[in-house]
Design a protein around this motif. Structure first.
Motif, mmCIF file in Angstrom:
data_model
loop_
_atom_site.group_PDB
_atom_site.id
_atom_site.type_symbol
_atom_site.label_atom_id
_atom_site.label_comp_id
_atom_site.label_asym_id
_atom_site.label_seq_id
_atom_site.Cartn_x
_atom_site.Cartn_y
_atom_site.Cartn_z
ATOM 1 N N ASP A 555 0.919 -0.909 -0.124
ATOM 2 C CA ASP A 555 -0.049 0.019 0.243
ATOM 3 C C ASP A 555 0.890 1.411 -0.097
ATOM 4 N N ALA A 556 1.102 1.873 -1.153
ATOM 5 C CA ALA A 556 1.887 3.121 -1.378
ATOM 6 C C ALA A 556 0.769 4.222 -1.325
ATOM 7 N N ASP A 557 1.650 5.373 -0.883
ATOM 8 C CA ASP A 557 0.975 6.708 -0.867
ATOM 9 C C ASP A 557 1.229 7.395 -2.018
ATOM 10 N N LEU A 558 2.491 7.036 -2.799
ATOM 11 C CA LEU A 558 2.780 7.619 -4.151
ATOM 12 C C LEU A 558 3.584 6.660 -5.130
ATOM 13 N N LEU A 559 3.014 6.710 -6.379
ATOM 14 C CA LEU A 559 3.589 5.715 -7.251
ATOM 15 C C LEU A 559 4.201 6.290 -8.401
ATOM 16 N N ILE A 560 5.400 5.899 -8.583
ATOM 17 C CA ILE A 560 6.239 6.214 -9.705
ATOM 18 C C ILE A 560 6.373 5.039 -10.541
ATOM 19 N N THR A 561 6.247 5.215 -11.873
ATOM 20 C CA THR A 561 6.414 3.942 -12.505
ATOM 21 C C THR A 561 6.816 4.319 -13.910
ATOM 22 N N GLU A 562 7.643 3.542 -14.523
ATOM 23 C CA GLU A 562 8.165 3.461 -16.051
ATOM 24 C C GLU A 562 7.121 3.052 -16.680
ATOM 25 N N LEU A 563 6.866 3.565 -17.938
ATOM 26 C CA LEU A 563 5.749 3.255 -19.016
ATOM 27 C C LEU A 563 5.840 1.656 -19.140
ATOM 28 N N ALA A 564 4.563 1.282 -19.045
ATOM 29 C CA ALA A 564 4.346 -0.071 -19.377
ATOM 30 C C ALA A 564 3.132 -0.383 -20.122
ATOM 31 N N PRO A 565 2.789 -1.558 -20.481
ATOM 32 C CA PRO A 565 1.561 -1.727 -21.122
ATOM 33 C C PRO A 565 0.273 -1.368 -20.210
ATOM 34 N N THR A 566 -0.841 -0.909 -20.608
ATOM 35 C CA THR A 566 -2.075 -0.532 -19.670
ATOM 36 C C THR A 566 -2.336 -1.556 -18.591
ATOM 37 N N ASP A 567 -2.294 -2.740 -19.261
ATOM 38 C CA ASP A 567 -2.768 -3.907 -18.162
ATOM 39 C C ASP A 567 -1.784 -3.904 -16.739
ATOM 40 N N MET A 568 -0.367 -3.637 -17.267
ATOM 41 C CA MET A 568 0.548 -3.773 -16.126
ATOM 42 C C MET A 568 0.719 -2.562 -15.433
ATOM 43 N N LEU A 569 0.246 -1.243 -16.085
ATOM 44 C CA LEU A 569 -0.003 0.034 -15.249
ATOM 45 C C LEU A 569 -1.145 -0.126 -14.463
ATOM 46 N N LEU A 570 -2.221 -0.769 -14.716
ATOM 47 C CA LEU A 570 -3.160 -0.687 -14.127
ATOM 48 C C LEU A 570 -2.921 -1.803 -12.765
ATOM 49 N N GLN A 571 -2.118 -2.803 -13.061
ATOM 50 C CA GLN A 571 -1.650 -3.516 -11.931
ATOM 51 C C GLN A 571 -0.936 -2.710 -10.845
ATOM 52 N N ARG A 572 0.036 -2.070 -11.284
ATOM 53 C CA ARG A 572 0.959 -1.198 -10.688
ATOM 54 C C ARG A 572 0.086 -0.215 -9.713
ATOM 55 N N ILE A 573 -0.817 0.465 -10.395
ATOM 56 C CA ILE A 573 -1.690 1.350 -9.525
ATOM 57 C C ILE A 573 -2.527 0.570 -8.383
ATOM 58 N N GLY A 574 -2.729 -0.648 -8.779
ATOM 59 C CA GLY A 574 -3.283 -1.280 -7.580
ATOM 60 C C GLY A 574 -2.679 -1.353 -6.361
ATOM 61 N N ARG A 575 -1.371 -0.971 -6.399
ATOM 62 C CA ARG A 575 -0.446 -0.894 -5.031
ATOM 63 C C ARG A 575 -0.582 0.371 -4.478
ATOM 64 N N LEU A 576 -1.276 1.411 -4.878
ATOM 65 C CA LEU A 576 -1.532 2.594 -4.745
ATOM 66 C C LEU A 576 -2.964 2.979 -3.830
ATOM 67 N N TRP A 577 -2.694 3.518 -2.676
ATOM 68 C CA TRP A 577 -3.742 3.883 -2.017
ATOM 69 C C TRP A 577 -4.911 2.662 -1.630
ATOM 70 N N ARG A 578 -4.213 1.218 -1.424
ATOM 71 C CA ARG A 578 -4.673 0.002 -1.589
ATOM 72 C C ARG A 578 -5.943 -0.174 -0.375
ATOM 73 N N HIS A 579 -5.598 0.534 0.686
ATOM 74 C CA HIS A 579 -6.228 0.241 1.816
ATOM 75 C C HIS A 579 -6.826 1.552 2.462
ATOM 76 N N PRO A 580 -8.020 1.421 3.226
ATOM 77 C CA PRO A 580 -8.433 2.624 4.048
ATOM 78 C C PRO A 580 -7.555 3.128 5.159
ATOM 79 N N ARG A 581 -7.057 4.445 5.068
ATOM 80 C CA ARG A 581 -6.399 4.850 6.155
ATOM 81 C C ARG A 581 -6.994 6.203 6.784
ATOM 82 N N GLU A 582 -6.711 6.498 8.120
ATOM 83 C CA GLU A 582 -7.238 7.613 8.545
ATOM 84 C C GLU A 582 -6.579 8.917 7.984
ATOM 85 N N SER A 583 -5.305 8.867 7.825
ATOM 86 C CA SER A 583 -4.570 10.055 7.130
ATOM 87 C C SER A 583 -3.556 9.495 6.372
ATOM 88 N N ARG A 584 -3.075 10.522 5.328
ATOM 89 C CA ARG A 584 -2.110 10.045 4.433
ATOM 90 C C ARG A 584 -1.163 11.402 4.533
#
Length: 807
Positions: A555-584
């Motif tokens: 569960d990352a607060d900020l994602l930086i990624t090298e350009l990849a095919p859309t399906d891979m980008l979506l998977q990577r974005i799935g690691r961003l703000w993955r769980h509800p948190r009181e504050s970030r």
């Protein structure tokens, strides 16, 4: 009893006095009839597990597997001491001078073909039971002992008919052939284990069942009538309810849903219902990488504890589980020790591993049919199935077709699947564009979608992102930076280290070029720190490759990624703000994308697909998930016309490559082969040859023995020919797979008995790696960076270098 040359020029031993097993000195210790009888009984007992339907006559085929051992070549080669008394003329005969065949499998197939000419195709089960097959000659030829020895083999086949009935009455389909070949191979391995069956001649059915039961070879007992809440500590959501209700009979089911919505639990409970109702028996959970299979292993094991009536008698096994000393020792108990770790996860009633282990069942590698037998009748869950490349995608299609024919149910999980790919799995001509979606051959179910959330998208230059990442981490943000190659990840990690103040926040690098022990340390550390319940005491930057983009709870607060095919980008974005948190520390979810390096465009992903991805994403300021997932995928992979000339050339190149990869994939699925190197079996297409490397800090090499210090600080004293389980674990925990730079690899004598494949040993001095003769190689190693390339080391003529940008 002595047998003389009563049958002409070739000395003959009656089949009932031939042997199947010998000791190291050439004494016969197990009669051929006894071994064939025991193997047939073991095969019959294995069939009672009820995984799927086998042809009538299968136990006979198992029993007949070693009939070719009734031949002068085999008896002379392995039982010379016994023959000195039993048949002196054969004992003194020259194998080379006579030209007798010693390969009992090819002799056995010839005997079967001539005894049952209408069923000759079944004879190939006998010919291939050691993994590879050669075309036999006439069963009465002199190489096989002539007509007299052929008559003894006929007599043995007739005797086996009296014990087990006749062979199958109809010719086999390809799937039936593989099932019976796998059953034969497994039954033979078990029956040959002296620890299991010390006295084959006196072993009865009750003893066989007791032995198989104790070794874990029995039908699992499930608790009946469990609800979803009985198995998992929460209520099912709409998607999970819909999927569980849809899966009510054998077939292929596709579940498309966003990352983190509980696809795994839905699939597991659906599998439980299929097993509870007798549709299937057993489970294999296949994932894209070792990291993801290791992580899912704990979840599946907890699931087993809930559904099994007695969960202590069967252990989950995945490809690397044997390296865990506690569970590995159990796994190497009698009954399983004859199977390599690569096959064990499929043979166990419940297994977790990579999808590659299942794909090996359709490739032309030795004992592929053993995996087919292991998968038969199970629920096979394939997780993180996306728009695979044409090569692996073709293999996956063939695998699923075969699984359905051997009584399996297949559950395909994906967050990013195109409609074309989904329809290929289910056989539908068209399907809704809704998301999430549950699909099968009987139609589609549209569950209620989860709440949408926005992710802001930015494109930027790479050098600017280094400063942005450091600034964010300094303010407490957990930054995840995903690269397309090991080399790029190492470069970004070094730049982050240079740009930050020493010790300002936690940093790390995660990729595949660490020894197994070190990679496990890093994985455990970062999965805990960035997991759902991680401490997150301070900001951090984790630089990683694709190993973290799927089935990993980060569960990352900020994602930086090298350009990849859309399906891979979506998977990577799935690691961003993955769980509800009181504050970030960040006020919104942001993903920063930088253009792929030229080397990545050349080696990692298709130039054309990357161009299409960039066209779809470059003008978007935000994406709304899961609402936009379907549109992003279909827009990326849609057919395009009126392209710029240079882009159209990329498209043509891509389409041509796809066609070639499809043909190549079909070419590696031939039924028979002699390739014993499963580590290099082509389940994924790559032009990069690799090699296994053992890095040592210190070594005292005396040719047949050595004392070495490993990278984890452990010291081992190794001796040629000595097989030690704990030492094997230590060695494999220190192996690294890397791009090959040696034309020839020779494993030291003192290491050969502890590894399955060729291994080169490199010595570490500081960070420099060298051959054992002191020659420096263009590689270095650091526990925080892994193995990396050292440009300053000059090339040597004996080295075979490859571009490493696609690490």
């Amino acid at each position: 009893m002595r047998f003389s040359n009563d049958y002409g020029d070739i000395p003959v031993v009656p089949a009932e006095f031939c042997y199947a097993k010998s000791d190291m000195l050439g004494h016969g210790i197990v009669l051929l009839q006894d071994h064939c009888l025991l193997a047939g009984k073991v095969g019959h007992a294995l069939l009672n597990q009820g995984r799927c339907a086998f042809p009538e006559g299968s136990p006979f085929m198992v029993a007949a597997h070693d009939v070719g051992k009734a031949s002068p070549g085999f008896q002379r080669k392995y039982f010379s001491r016994t023959l000195e008394t039993l048949c002196p003329e054969l004992a003194s005969a020259s194998l080379e001078g006579r030209g007798w065949q010693t390969n009992h499998a090819v002799v056995g197939e010839a005997a079967f073909r001539e005894h049952y000419p209408a069923l000759a195709e079944w004879g190939k089960v006998v010919g291939v039971h050691h993994g590879s097959r050669k075309t036999p000659l006439s069963g009465t030829c002199g190489n096989y002992g002539g007509a007299e020895w052929a008559a003894e083999r006929d007599k043995l086949l007739e005797w086996l008919e009296q014990q087990f009935g006749t062979p199958p009455s109809e010719l086999p389909s390809p799937e039936q052939f593989k099932l019976v070949a796998g059953l034969t191979c497994v039954a033979d391995w078990l029956a040959s284990n002296e620890e299991l069956f010390a006295d084959p001649a006196s072993t009865d059915e009750a003893q066989i069942l007791a032995v198989l039961h104790d070794a874990g070879w029995r039908k699992p007992k499930l608790r009946s009538g469990l609800s979803f809440e009985d198995v998992f500590p929460f209520l099912p959501n709409s998607m999970q309810q819909g999927f569980i209700q849809s899966v009510d009979q054998r077939g292929v089911y596709v579940l498309e849903a966003p990352m983190g919505l509980g696809k795994t639990e839905a699939a597991l409970f659906a599998a439980y219902k299929l097993m509870e109702t007798g549709q299937n028996n057993g489970l294999y959970f296949g994932l894209p990488t070792c990291l993801t299979s290791n992580r899912i292993h704990t979840r599946v094991e907890a699931f087993m504890d809930q559904i099994l009536d007695n969960s202590t008698y069967v252990k989950l096994m995945h490809g690397q589980a044997w390296m865990n000393l506690e569970s590995g020792a159990k796994e190497f108990r009698v009954g399983m020790s004859c199977f390599s770790p690569r096959k064990r996860a499929l043979l166990a009633p419940f297994g977790v591993g990579t999808i590659d282990q299942a794909l090996l069942s359709i490739l032309n590698v030795k004992h592929a049919f053993v995996r087919t037998f292991g998968l038969a009748g199970k629920v096979v869950i394939l997780d993180e199935v996306h728009s695979y490349d044409a090569y692996t995608g073709t293999l996956l299609n063939l695998l699923i077709d075969e699984l359905l024919k051997i009584g399996c149910s297949v559950i395909i999980l994906s967050a990013t699947l195109t409609a074309k790919r989904r329809n290929k799995f289910t056989g539908q001509m068209g399907s809704p564009s809704n998301y999430p979606l549950i699909s099968s051959a009987r139609g589609c179910v549209v569950p209620e979608p989860p709440a949408d959330h926005s992710v802001h998208i930015h494109f930027s230059e790479k050098n600017i992102l280094i400063e942005r990442a450091v600034e964010a981490a300094s303010k407490g943000a957990c930054v995840l930076w995903i690269c397309n190659s090991v080399a790029e990840a190492q470069a970004m990690y070094s730049q982050v280290q240079s740009a930050m103040n020493e010790g300002a926040f936690k940093t790390g690098l995660l990729h595949s070029r660490f020894p197994a022990w070190r990679r496990a340390e890093l994985e455990d550390d970062w999965m805990e720190y960035l997991g759902k319940n991680g401490s997150r005491d301070e900001g951090c930057i984790l630089v990683a490759t694709q190993v973290v983009e799927q089935s990993v709870d980060i569960d990352a607060d900020l994602l930086i990624t090298e350009l990849a095919p859309t399906d891979m980008l979506l998977q990577r974005i799935g690691r961003l703000w993955r769980h509800p948190r009181e504050s970030r520390p960040c006020d919104r979810a942001e993903t920063w994308i930088y253009d792929a390096e030229e080397v990545s465009r050349k080696y990692i992903y298709s130039d054309y697909v990357l161009w299409c991805t960039e066209q779809v994403w470059c003008n978007r300021k935000e994406v709304v998930l899961p609402r936009d997932i379907r549109d992003l995928l279909e827009s990326t992979y849609a057919s395009r016309t009126n392209l710029p000339e240079d882009v159209d050339a990329l498209r043509v190149k891509q389409e041509s490559k796809c066609k070639k990869l499809i043909q190549k994939a079909k070419g590696v699925t031939a039924l028979f082969a002699g390739d014993d190197d499963e580590m290099n079996a082509p389940t994924r297409y790559s032009t990069m040859p690799t090699m296994q490397v053992l890095i040592v800090r210190c070594i005292d090499d005396l040719d047949t023995c050595a004392e070495i210090e490993l990278t984890n600080g452990e010291t081992l004293r190794l001796t040629a020919g000595v097989r030690d389980f704990k030492q094997a674990i230590s060695i494999h925990q220190n192996l690294i797979s890397m791009p090959r730079f040696l034309k020839e690899i020779k494993t030291p004598l003192w290491l050969q008995s502890l590894v399955l494949d060729a291994v080169v040993v490199l010595k570490l001095d500081g960070e420099q790696l060298s051959m054992l003769d002191g020659t420096e190689v263009p590689r270095g190693y650091h526990p925080d960076k892994g193995v990396y390339k050292r440009e300053e080391i000059l090339m040597k003529p004996q080295w075979e270098m490859y571009d490493e940008s696609d690490w």
